[in-house]
Write an enzyme that holds these catalytic residues in place. Structure first.
Site, mmCIF file in Angstrom:
data_model
loop_
_atom_site.group_PDB
_atom_site.id
_atom_site.type_symbol
_atom_site.label_atom_id
_atom_site.label_comp_id
_atom_site.label_asym_id
_atom_site.label_seq_id
_atom_site.Cartn_x
_atom_site.Cartn_y
_atom_site.Cartn_z
ATOM 1 N N LYS A 98 5.444 18.297 -0.989
ATOM 2 C CA LYS A 98 5.728 16.655 -0.232
ATOM 3 C C LYS A 98 5.180 16.363 0.894
ATOM 4 O O LYS A 98 4.335 17.262 1.158
ATOM 5 C CB LYS A 98 6.898 17.238 -0.751
ATOM 6 C CG LYS A 98 8.305 17.152 -1.638
ATOM 7 C CD LYS A 98 9.361 16.872 -0.836
ATOM 8 C CE LYS A 98 10.358 17.143 -2.291
ATOM 9 N NZ LYS A 98 11.467 17.587 -2.243
ATOM 10 N N SER A 111 2.303 -0.567 7.666
ATOM 11 C CA SER A 111 3.517 -0.641 8.058
ATOM 12 C C SER A 111 3.557 1.121 8.531
ATOM 13 O O SER A 111 3.668 1.524 7.529
ATOM 14 C CB SER A 111 4.518 -1.138 7.487
ATOM 15 O OG SER A 111 5.882 -0.705 7.894
ATOM 16 N N ARG A 137 -5.215 7.129 -3.942
ATOM 17 C CA ARG A 137 -4.652 7.073 -4.966
ATOM 18 C C ARG A 137 -5.780 7.302 -5.855
ATOM 19 O O ARG A 137 -6.762 6.378 -5.931
ATOM 20 C CB ARG A 137 -3.738 5.859 -4.448
ATOM 21 C CG ARG A 137 -2.946 5.669 -5.938
ATOM 22 C CD ARG A 137 -2.012 5.164 -6.319
ATOM 23 N NE ARG A 137 -1.605 4.290 -5.197
ATOM 24 C CZ ARG A 137 0.127 5.170 -5.923
ATOM 25 N NH1 ARG A 137 0.243 5.815 -6.942
ATOM 26 N NH2 ARG A 137 0.989 4.023 -4.229
ATOM 27 N N ASN A 138 -5.451 8.099 -7.056
ATOM 28 C CA ASN A 138 -6.213 7.938 -8.018
ATOM 29 C C ASN A 138 -6.768 7.159 -8.985
ATOM 30 O O ASN A 138 -5.164 6.632 -9.371
ATOM 31 C CB ASN A 138 -6.286 9.556 -8.869
ATOM 32 C CG ASN A 138 -7.134 10.181 -9.425
ATOM 33 O OD1 ASN A 138 -7.575 9.006 -10.373
ATOM 34 N ND2 ASN A 138 -7.761 11.020 -9.374
ATOM 35 N N SER A 139 -7.674 5.594 -9.240
ATOM 36 C CA SER A 139 -7.316 4.877 -9.668
ATOM 37 C C SER A 139 -7.546 5.085 -10.745
ATOM 38 O O SER A 139 -6.991 3.693 -11.485
ATOM 39 C CB SER A 139 -8.655 3.978 -9.297
ATOM 40 O OG SER A 139 -9.703 4.769 -9.922
ATOM 41 N N GLY A 148 -4.626 -4.677 9.227
ATOM 42 C CA GLY A 148 -4.007 -5.767 8.887
ATOM 43 C C GLY A 148 -2.550 -4.966 8.138
ATOM 44 O O GLY A 148 -2.798 -4.932 6.699
ATOM 45 N N GLU A 176 -1.168 -11.135 13.762
ATOM 46 C CA GLU A 176 0.168 -9.998 12.663
ATOM 47 C C GLU A 176 0.681 -8.371 13.453
ATOM 48 O O GLU A 176 1.454 -8.445 12.888
ATOM 49 C CB GLU A 176 -0.368 -9.785 11.898
ATOM 50 C CG GLU A 176 -0.558 -11.085 10.938
ATOM 51 C CD GLU A 176 0.160 -12.690 10.906
ATOM 52 O OE1 GLU A 176 1.661 -11.912 10.190
ATOM 53 O OE2 GLU A 176 0.211 -13.394 11.237
ATOM 54 N N GLY A 186 8.665 12.231 1.644
ATOM 55 C CA GLY A 186 8.914 12.547 0.341
ATOM 56 C C GLY A 186 7.887 12.535 -1.569
ATOM 57 O O GLY A 186 8.267 13.102 -2.067
ATOM 58 N N GLU A 235 -3.521 -4.261 13.561
ATOM 59 C CA GLU A 235 -3.188 -5.316 13.279
ATOM 60 C C GLU A 235 -2.047 -5.258 11.921
ATOM 61 O O GLU A 235 -1.808 -5.722 10.964
ATOM 62 C CB GLU A 235 -4.427 -5.732 12.638
ATOM 63 C CG GLU A 235 -5.282 -5.987 13.625
ATOM 64 C CD GLU A 235 -7.155 -5.653 12.503
ATOM 65 O OE1 GLU A 235 -6.855 -6.840 12.326
ATOM 66 O OE2 GLU A 235 -7.538 -4.760 11.762
#
Length: 343
Positions: free
Chosen positions: A303, A240, A317-319, A237, A204, A286, A220
């Site tokens: 930013k 992007s 990311r803070n869950s 995997g 992939e 941004g 991947e």
């Protein structure tokens, strides 16, 4: 008579006699003045960036010129080309300028894939508009207006004409396979990709033209046009990287050394060395990022573009709050030596 590059190769022409692609197995960067003079005498070259249709009868003189310049591989190819029925083309580039012909464009793409030049070090402006869609088949490249007739001819001869893809750019491996790489699905690496020694591209994984890796990498995810990934960095995997053709504008996105873009993550700004973006997190230029100190307390909000090129960062990311946070990356990425062994 200094020049930027030159190469002798084969060409594919359509029924109108126009070149639709070219293959250059032994391109030369910064050729000597004596070689340029010798070749100029054969094809009547004077100056500038030009390509010449070469006759088989000229190949012996071209081979002798390469041999005299100690370009033995090129000399051998020219000698063999003398007995070929395939159209031949010689490209001489006096300057590194915007490609003006199909032959020039294919030469520049192959300079990158053969690791003679790195992405962003040679001018490829306008190449996407210069090239046009071609049917890349098991019988070679075919101009699209001629495809239907060729398919009928193949069927009447009891053959099957297989169309691998319809695209401006062919598979890199149909032109060159760089040393020390592993590519699981060759259709996912375009000509003009720079695949560094030690790179593995899984099924992939994808590498566009004028983009690629410096050295050892596990790919991947997607390395879009214009993106360069440093030695020792991995693209997880489904990950992007925003390119320069769509969405990324003119900002050149890159990843430094020994960094990790986690599975299904995304990147839209230049990342430094020894950085990590956690799985599933897409950070654009941004994106607002909360900067944390060693104790985990928020210091300021910036930013992501303000962190461009900075090293030793971990993005997560803070869950609980959903905030995107950045703190010092305490653990360097350790590559799996077995995965990166290219036998």
């Amino acid at each position: 008579m200094a020049s930027f590059a030159l190469a002798l190769g084969t060409a594919t022409k359509n029924k109108d006699g126009k070149i639709i692609e070219a293959f250059f197995p032994t391109p030369t960067l910064n050729p000597s003045d004596s070689l340029i003079v010798a070749l100029a005498d054969v094809v009547k070259y004077e100056e500038g960036n030009q390509f010449f249709n070469v006759e088989a009868s000229q190949c012996d003189a071209i081979s002798a010129a390469f041999s005299e310049a100690d370009q033995q591989l090129a000399a051998s190819f020219a000698a063999k080309a003398a007995t070929s029925n395939q159209p031949l083309v010689l490209v001489i580039l006096a300057n590194d300028e915007k490609p003006a012909s199909i032959a020039e464009g294919f030469l520049k793409l192959q300079l990158i894939s053969q690791r003679l030049a790195k992405p962003h070090t040679i001018v490829l402006d306008g190449i996407f508009g210069l090239l046009h869609n071609i049917a890349w088949t098991n019988q070679g490249p075919i101009d699209l207006p001629e495809l239907a007739e060729r398919q009928i001819e193949a069927r009447l001869a009891g053959e099957t004409l297989t169309v691998d893809c319809v695209d401006k750019f062919p598979k890199m491996v149909d032109y060159v396979v760089p040393a020390g790489v592993r590519i699981a699905d060759t259709a996912r690496v375009r000509l003009g990709a720079h695949v560094g020694e030690g790179t593995t591209v899984m099924h992939e994984g994808f590498i566009n033209f004028n983009a690629g890796t410096e050295g050892v990498s596990m790919v991947e995810g997607r390395i879009s046009a214009g993106v360069m990934v440093g030695n020792g960095s991995d693209i997880g995997g489904g990950a992007s990287i925003m390119g320069t053709l769509s969405g990324g504008g003119q900002l050149v996105i890159s990843i430094g050394e020994n960094s990790l873009l986690g599975a299904n993550a995304g990147l839209g700004f230049p990342l430094g060395n020894r950085c990590t973006i956690e799985s599933g997190l897409y950070v654009t230029a941004g994106t607002k990022v909360s900067m944390l100190d060693a104790g985990g307390a928020e210091v300021e909000t910036v930013k992501a573009r303000d962190l461009a090129g900075k090293s030793d960062l971990l993005f997560r990311r803070n869950s609980l709050t959903g905030k995107i946070e950045c703190l010092t990356n305490k653990s360097a990425v350790e590559l799996n030596a077995e995965l990166h062994a290219n036998n």
